[in-house]
Design an enzyme around this catalytic site. Sequence first.
Site, mmCIF file in Angstrom:
data_model
loop_
_atom_site.group_PDB
_atom_site.id
_atom_site.type_symbol
_atom_site.label_atom_id
_atom_site.label_comp_id
_atom_site.label_asym_id
_atom_site.label_seq_id
_atom_site.Cartn_x
_atom_site.Cartn_y
_atom_site.Cartn_z
ATOM 1 N N ARG A 60 7.565 21.452 17.821
ATOM 2 C CA ARG A 60 7.202 20.423 18.780
ATOM 3 C C ARG A 60 7.506 20.858 20.221
ATOM 4 N NH1 ARG A 60 8.514 14.089 19.469
ATOM 5 N NH2 ARG A 60 10.314 14.291 18.135
ATOM 6 N N VAL A 79 16.815 9.892 2.228
ATOM 7 C CA VAL A 79 17.067 10.435 0.894
ATOM 8 C C VAL A 79 16.980 9.265 -0.075
ATOM 9 C CG1 VAL A 79 18.713 11.625 -0.598
ATOM 10 C CG2 VAL A 79 18.541 12.269 1.811
ATOM 11 N N LYS A 80 16.223 9.467 -1.150
ATOM 12 C CA LYS A 80 16.028 8.389 -2.131
ATOM 13 C C LYS A 80 17.347 8.057 -2.819
ATOM 14 C CE LYS A 80 12.154 7.452 -5.336
ATOM 15 N NZ LYS A 80 11.054 7.177 -4.405
ATOM 16 N N LYS A 88 12.043 4.429 -10.418
ATOM 17 C CA LYS A 88 10.790 5.162 -10.514
ATOM 18 C C LYS A 88 10.626 5.801 -11.891
ATOM 19 C CE LYS A 88 7.833 8.374 -8.038
ATOM 20 N NZ LYS A 88 7.588 9.050 -6.763
ATOM 21 N N GLU A 174 9.128 15.782 0.425
ATOM 22 C CA GLU A 174 7.804 15.168 0.575
ATOM 23 C C GLU A 174 7.620 14.708 2.023
ATOM 24 O OE1 GLU A 174 5.607 12.173 -2.247
ATOM 25 O OE2 GLU A 174 6.416 11.042 -0.556
HETATM 26 P P1 GTP Z 1 5.219 6.584 -5.508
HETATM 27 O O1 GTP Z 1 5.635 6.247 -6.889
HETATM 28 O O2 GTP Z 1 4.992 5.342 -4.687
HETATM 29 O O3 GTP Z 1 6.148 7.533 -4.825
HETATM 30 O O4 GTP Z 1 3.774 7.269 -5.602
HETATM 31 P P2 GTP Z 1 3.401 8.805 -5.961
HETATM 32 O O5 GTP Z 1 4.613 9.612 -6.183
HETATM 33 O O6 GTP Z 1 2.337 8.796 -7.000
HETATM 34 O O7 GTP Z 1 2.807 9.421 -4.637
HETATM 35 P P3 GTP Z 1 1.806 8.850 -3.574
HETATM 36 O O8 GTP Z 1 1.384 10.054 -2.838
HETATM 37 O O9 GTP Z 1 0.742 7.994 -4.152
HETATM 38 O O10 GTP Z 1 2.709 7.907 -2.660
HETATM 39 C C1 GTP Z 1 3.954 8.292 -2.224
HETATM 40 C C2 GTP Z 1 4.436 7.440 -1.081
HETATM 41 O O11 GTP Z 1 3.379 7.213 -0.149
HETATM 42 C C3 GTP Z 1 4.912 6.056 -1.412
HETATM 43 O O12 GTP Z 1 6.257 6.047 -1.828
HETATM 44 C C4 GTP Z 1 4.717 5.318 -0.088
HETATM 45 O O13 GTP Z 1 5.749 5.660 0.837
HETATM 46 C C5 GTP Z 1 3.446 5.928 0.399
HETATM 47 N N1 GTP Z 1 2.283 5.161 -0.081
HETATM 48 C C6 GTP Z 1 1.402 5.535 -1.031
HETATM 49 N N2 GTP Z 1 0.449 4.613 -1.211
HETATM 50 C C7 GTP Z 1 0.740 3.612 -0.349
HETATM 51 C C8 GTP Z 1 0.099 2.350 -0.057
HETATM 52 O O14 GTP Z 1 -0.896 1.968 -0.649
HETATM 53 N N3 GTP Z 1 0.670 1.597 0.914
HETATM 54 C C9 GTP Z 1 1.779 1.982 1.597
HETATM 55 N N4 GTP Z 1 2.260 1.155 2.539
HETATM 56 N N5 GTP Z 1 2.406 3.155 1.341
HETATM 57 C C10 GTP Z 1 1.891 3.948 0.385
HETATM 58 MG MG MG Z 2 6.395 9.316 -3.978
#
Ligand code: GTP
Ligand code: MG
Length: 238
Positions: A60, A79-80, A88, A174
């Site tokens: 940056r 951190v989760k 999850k 991520e």
């Molecule tokens: P998660 O179980 O939610 O972590 O999903 P994933 O591991 O299948 O991955 P994905 O790339 O779909 O989403 C990861 C993260 O992106 C989520 O934890 C949110 O922070 C964000 N995210 C994904 N979809 C949405 C959505 O529809 N709305 C919002 N506000 N955030 C989203």
């Molecule tokens: Mg995720």
Amino acid sequence: ILNTTTPFTIAPEDSEREALKRAACPEGDDVLFPAGAWVRPPDLYRLALEELEAEIEAIRREWKSDEGFSPIEHIKTRVKEPDSILGKLSRLGLEPSADHAADFIYDIAGMRIVFPFVTDIYLLLERIGRHQGLRILQIKDYIMNPKSNGYRSLHVLLSVPVIFEERLCRVRVEVQMRTLAMDFWASLEHILLYKYDRRVPDHLERELSSAAGAAGELDRKMLTLRSEVMSLSEEDAL
Ligand code: GTP
Ligand code: MG
């Protein structure tokens, strides 16, 4: 582009798996961690986020001096928490074991980078791709391919090198990259319903998606304005 919704593994390197196991199962017995026993995610993830943030800050600073403005609005990290990891795993229908956490949860370390302009997201992605130490493990492009509810962001899974307990480790982080407009939409949508109930009535989903489209339109408009302002200031310089 890899898009996936079913349990899918991007396995960590041994060093990350070991650190996770030691934090989750301090007694060394491997399988189920007793509920409530695992209170703190390993320091390794905090460290990886600090390292990555420092690298991106360096990019940056360099960028800003070339262009005269910062292409990054702000960076957030988290951190989760163990509870959220367990939640999850249960949503994925997996036993709560350290190995499952290692194999199926790759957003234990999370970073969000928010940009004023959408094109800069892809410039940063390209810079990261050329970076010596960082490795790109997966890209999910929800900007080119928005989710059905309209969600837009670029998700990049990185492998970040860190020195932990005198050893070189690689840790998955991520990274979500989005514009201010996408972030505005996502924050409000999150408040409204994300994870409460992903099954939204059709008409609501259409409304949300159309609001997201308006945010996308705003991003395009701002790009046009930027190039007009740039050409004005070039004329001034002549
Ligand atoms: P998660 O179980 O939610 O972590 O999903 P994933 O591991 O299948 O991955 P994905 O790339 O779909 O989403 C990861 C993260 O992106 C989520 O934890 C949110 O922070 C964000 N995210 C994904 N979809 C949405 C959505 O529809 N709305 C919002 N506000 N955030 C989203
Ligand atoms: Mg995720």
